[in-house]
Write an enzyme that holds these catalytic residues in place. Structure first.
Site, mmCIF file in Angstrom:
data_model
loop_
_atom_site.group_PDB
_atom_site.id
_atom_site.type_symbol
_atom_site.label_atom_id
_atom_site.label_comp_id
_atom_site.label_asym_id
_atom_site.label_seq_id
_atom_site.Cartn_x
_atom_site.Cartn_y
_atom_site.Cartn_z
ATOM 1 N N ASP A 99 0.871 -1.565 -0.055
ATOM 2 C CA ASP A 99 0.242 0.142 0.034
ATOM 3 C C ASP A 99 0.971 1.296 0.330
ATOM 4 O O ASP A 99 2.112 1.592 0.464
ATOM 5 C CB ASP A 99 -0.954 -0.082 1.273
HETATM 6 C C1 BGC Z 1 -5.122 2.865 -0.509
HETATM 7 C C2 BGC Z 1 -5.040 2.231 -1.253
HETATM 8 C C3 BGC Z 1 -5.163 3.047 -2.966
HETATM 9 C C4 BGC Z 1 -2.964 3.793 -1.974
HETATM 10 C C5 BGC Z 1 -3.699 4.441 -3.624
HETATM 11 C C6 BGC Z 1 -3.959 3.951 -0.273
HETATM 12 O O1 BGC Z 1 -3.920 5.283 0.455
HETATM 13 O O2 BGC Z 1 -4.887 2.767 0.696
HETATM 14 O O3 BGC Z 1 -5.834 1.702 -1.502
HETATM 15 O O4 BGC Z 1 -4.613 2.237 -3.779
HETATM 16 O O5 BGC Z 1 -3.812 4.599 -1.338
HETATM 17 O O6 BGC Z 1 -4.345 5.693 -4.203
#
Ligand code: BGC
Length: 733
Positions: free
Chosen positions: A267
């Site tokens: 993530d």
């Molecule tokens: C989120 C993810 C997301 C990623 C990219 C993160 O803060 O938890 O679900 O895909 O950002 O935007």
């Protein structure tokens, strides 16, 4: 004759020379007709150490580099999971203001789960996959399948509810259909990211049983049945290790036990350590903070944990190339499956088919929760004056909420949808409340009062009132980054609803939210609809349901507690939810959602699997094909369902299983099969479902195996987890 043979030989020789020439010129890795594993081996053998390391970390907010020297393209990723996010700047979250990146917004995944319809999930995956492909994305950052553990979790709206079986059945078709577009699904967030509060570091302590029985099954199904090509690690920790580099989750369970052959993507900002990232199953590091495009700042891309620190470790002999090759192998596999695969379709964007899909999904997921005195439907022409009240009737519900926020080609608001359906002259609108008021400011009270006064006037003179409220995508509502602070409806809505009902008894409340809310006014309100976040076609879908052109057929994918303290996680106090900022213990263990309500005999406000229709259904008695089974058998159950009303409709029939006498605690019952059945008015159908006995197993912590304990099992057919129709007892030998 001689002459002819000579000519043939010359032709054959020329052909062979040509083939050899082509082969010599086309390296194996570029030949899309070669098996992927051969292409990987070949590409890997041609890459330098620096090129390999470069592949393991981001080069921009949403991309990682390929190998330009070899013509291996970058990996471009996109959120997910409800539509294709707008293009952002190279190293900023801000939109890059392109003019050709406005997408179709599909309903949030809670709505998809509420459809209980795997075919609709496949349509969802196909449609969003086509949009991702059109936008040239190799990876779609979704779907999310974290289990609904508490109604306060800000991101519940992005997930598929509280039941591992339902979310498993719904995630598989989504992933498969996305990937048919040559776009990888990235199933997230693996695992136990069940709250937003303190998500970056909170350490989850959970039993093996709850882990395997509740929190992992949807991921497992996505990996083993749908063959997901990528998985996103979660922000939080499990047993003291961050999930993006967690030995147990990534090495042991995902890659070893489940034989996942795709790539693990972190993530964004979920990586904290080079050594653990090298050894504990991470393949691609994304989103570690950078100060922009410079290379001399405090943390540019070159300073990611899997960038220079890794390269130096490799050069100094601290790390061997073994793990690096494993990571690059998985990333190359991802590229060969997506951007470098043969015959990839081209995708489609904001096509009429996608609008239709968005509307259909929305219509199948909307849940009718209460409908006294046939308040609904409201056929066109029935009333001359319909008052529509509420901020959510006009507010954009696709914008906000964090990474799933969308820039859309269009969004039909509920008010627009209702006006289009009933005619603008029939509808009067009044906001009633505002989500944009800062209630701490004294002048806000005056504005709130005047909004309510205006709404009362609008409602007083109407034949029917439709209140459209709920939550929204603001901070502390249904939004990433933190949790809701209470289960109550925000922005004075309880008061607005109570005042409206005292003015006009013909009131329908429509809630747009991804979470359960408290409903102090419920007994007075005759009609209630749960309408989720429905995306581009929200207004049209709502109008079709309200007018009765579409008969509601969704059921709740999670329980609505009457009050927050009835929720399992919450009832154990702060140690369990939200933790002390550093750690938390999942004290309710396997008793999540209806498993808790049923086993503890606490009545929920609305049960898991509950939802009404404009028609009525009658269930026949359930029967099983045999009395005794072995653990390897399949139990075939059947029962009839009759549509006893005057309207065509669809019923979601559920089969739950329980084991009354077991050596371990077992939930009162667990969902093991369901089917959405379309029935014409008056029609009867026999529903036949197959349940594998091995799915009756519990996870034995001690032996670390799934175990079916011999004995009696009760199978029941039910219209919801709280509405069992009949039971049959079977014996497992
Ligand atoms: C989120 C993810 C997301 C990623 C990219 C993160 O803060 O938890 O679900 O895909 O950002 O935007």
């Amino acid at each position: 004759m001689m002459m002819k043979t000579k000519i043939v030989s010359i032709v054959v020789i020329c052909h062979l020379m040509f083939v050899n020439l082509v082969n010599a010129r086309t390296p194996v890795y570029l030949d899309a007709n070669q098996p992927i594993e051969k292409r990987i081996e070949n590409a890997l053998s041609l890459m330098t150490l620096e090129e390999k390391v470069a592949m393991c970390h981001a080069q921009s907010k949403f991309s990682s580099p390929g190998v330009p020297r070899l013509g291996i393209p970058e990996i471009w990723m996109t959120d997910g999971p409800h539509g294709i996010r707008e293009e952002v700047f190279w190293d900023q979250w801000d939109g890059a203001k392109w003019t050709n990146d406005s997408c179709t917004a599909f309903p949030a995944l809670t709505c998809l789960a509420a459809s209980f319809n795997p075919e609709i999930s496949s349509l969802y995956g196909k449609s969003i996959g086509e949009e991702a492909r059109y936008r040239n994305k190799g990876v779609l950052l979704g779907p999310g399948v974290n289990i609904y553990r508490t109604p306060l979790n800000g991101r519940n709206f992005e997930y598929m509810g509280e039941d591992p079986y339902l979310s498993s059945r719904m995630v598989v078709p989504y992933v498969m259909a996305v990937q048919q577009n040559g776009v990888a699904a990235c199933v997230k967030h693996f695992a136990l990211n069940n709250q937003e509060k303190d998500r970056m570091g909170i350490n989850v302590e959970v039993s093996d049983r709850a882990l395997y029985e509740i929190y992992l099954p949807a991921f497992k199904a996505a990996v083993q049945e749908a063959k997901a090509w990528s998985i996103m690690g979660a922000y939080n920790q499990l047993r003291g290790q961050h999930c993006c580099h967690n030995d147990l989750l990534l090495n042991k369970i995902l890659k070893n036990d489940w034989q996942f052959d795709g790539a693990v993507i972190s993530d964004w900002g979920g990586v904290h350590n080079t050594e653990q990232s090298v050894y504990n199953g991470l393949d691609l590091e994304m989103g570690t903070s950078t100060d922009g495009l410079t290379t001399d700042g405090t943390s540019p891309y070159s300073e990611y944990y899997l960038a220079n620190p890794y390269l130096q470790g490799l050069k100094s002999g601290k790390y061997s190339e073994k793990e690096l090759n494993q990571k690059v192998t998985r990333l190359l596999r991802l590229i060969f499956r997506t951007t470098m695969s043969a015959n990839r379709p081209y995708g489609k964007y904001v096509s009429p088919e996608h609008s239709e899909a968005a509307r259909k999904i929305a219509e199948q997921g909307i849940v009718l929760l209460k409908n006294d005195k046939q308040t609904l439907p409201i056929p066109v022409g029935k009333y001359q004056r319909i008052a529509v009240i509420g901020d959510n009737a006009v507010r954009s519900l696709v914008v906000g909420g964090g990474s799933s926020s969308l820039k859309v080609a269009y969004e039909v608001s509920p008010l627009e949808g209702l006006k289009a359906k009933y005619g603008a002259e029939t509808i009067t609108f009044s906001k009633g409340y505002s989500a944009d008021l800062d209630h701490r400011k004294p002048e806000s009270k005056t504005i709130a009062d005047s909004l309510l006064t205006a709404a009362v006037e609008t409602a007083r003179n109407a034949d029917a009132v439709i209140f459209i409220g709920g939550l929204n995508k603001n901070w502390f509502q249904d939004s990433e980054g933190d949790d809701r602070q209470t289960m109550a409806l925000p922005y004075n809505q309880d008061k607005v609803i109570s005042v409206l009902i005292s003015m006009n008894k013909n009131l329908t409340v429509i809630l747009c939210s991804g979470n359960a809310v408290e409903m102090s006014w419920l007994s007075q309100v005759p009609a209630l609809v749960q309408a989720w976040y429905l995306g581009s076609e929200a207004g049209n879908a709502i109008a079709n349901i309200v007018s009765g052109e579409v008969n509601p057929s969704g059921k709740l994918p999670f329980s609505f507690p009457k009050k927050l303290t009835d929720n399992a996680a919450y009832s154990f106090g702060a140690t369990s939810y939200p933790g002390d900022g550093k750690k938390q213990e999942y004290k309710e263990d396997i008793l999540v959602g209806y498993r808790w309500f049923d086993t503890k005999k606490i009545a929920p406000q609305f049960a898991f699997g509950y939802g009404l229709s404009y028609t009525t259904f009658e269930y026949g008695k359930i029967s099983a094909d045999k009395k005794e089974y072995t653990a390897a058998d399949v139990v075939k159950v059947s029962f009839t369902i009759k549509n006893t009303g005057k309207t065509d409709g669809a019923e979601i029939a559920q089969v739950y299983v329980s084991q009354p006498k077991a050596s371990v605690l077992r939930p009162a019952k667990e969902l093991k099969a369901f089917k959405k059945v379309n029935l014409k008015a008056g029609e009867t159908q026999t529903v036949e479902l197959e349940l594998k006995v091995k799915d009756f197993a519990f996870y034995n912590d001690k032996t670390q195996t799934w175990e079916v304990e011999p004995g009696e099992f009760i199978l029941c057919n039910a219209a919801s987890s709280a509405n069992v129709k009949s039971k049959v007892s079977v014996i497992v030998k």
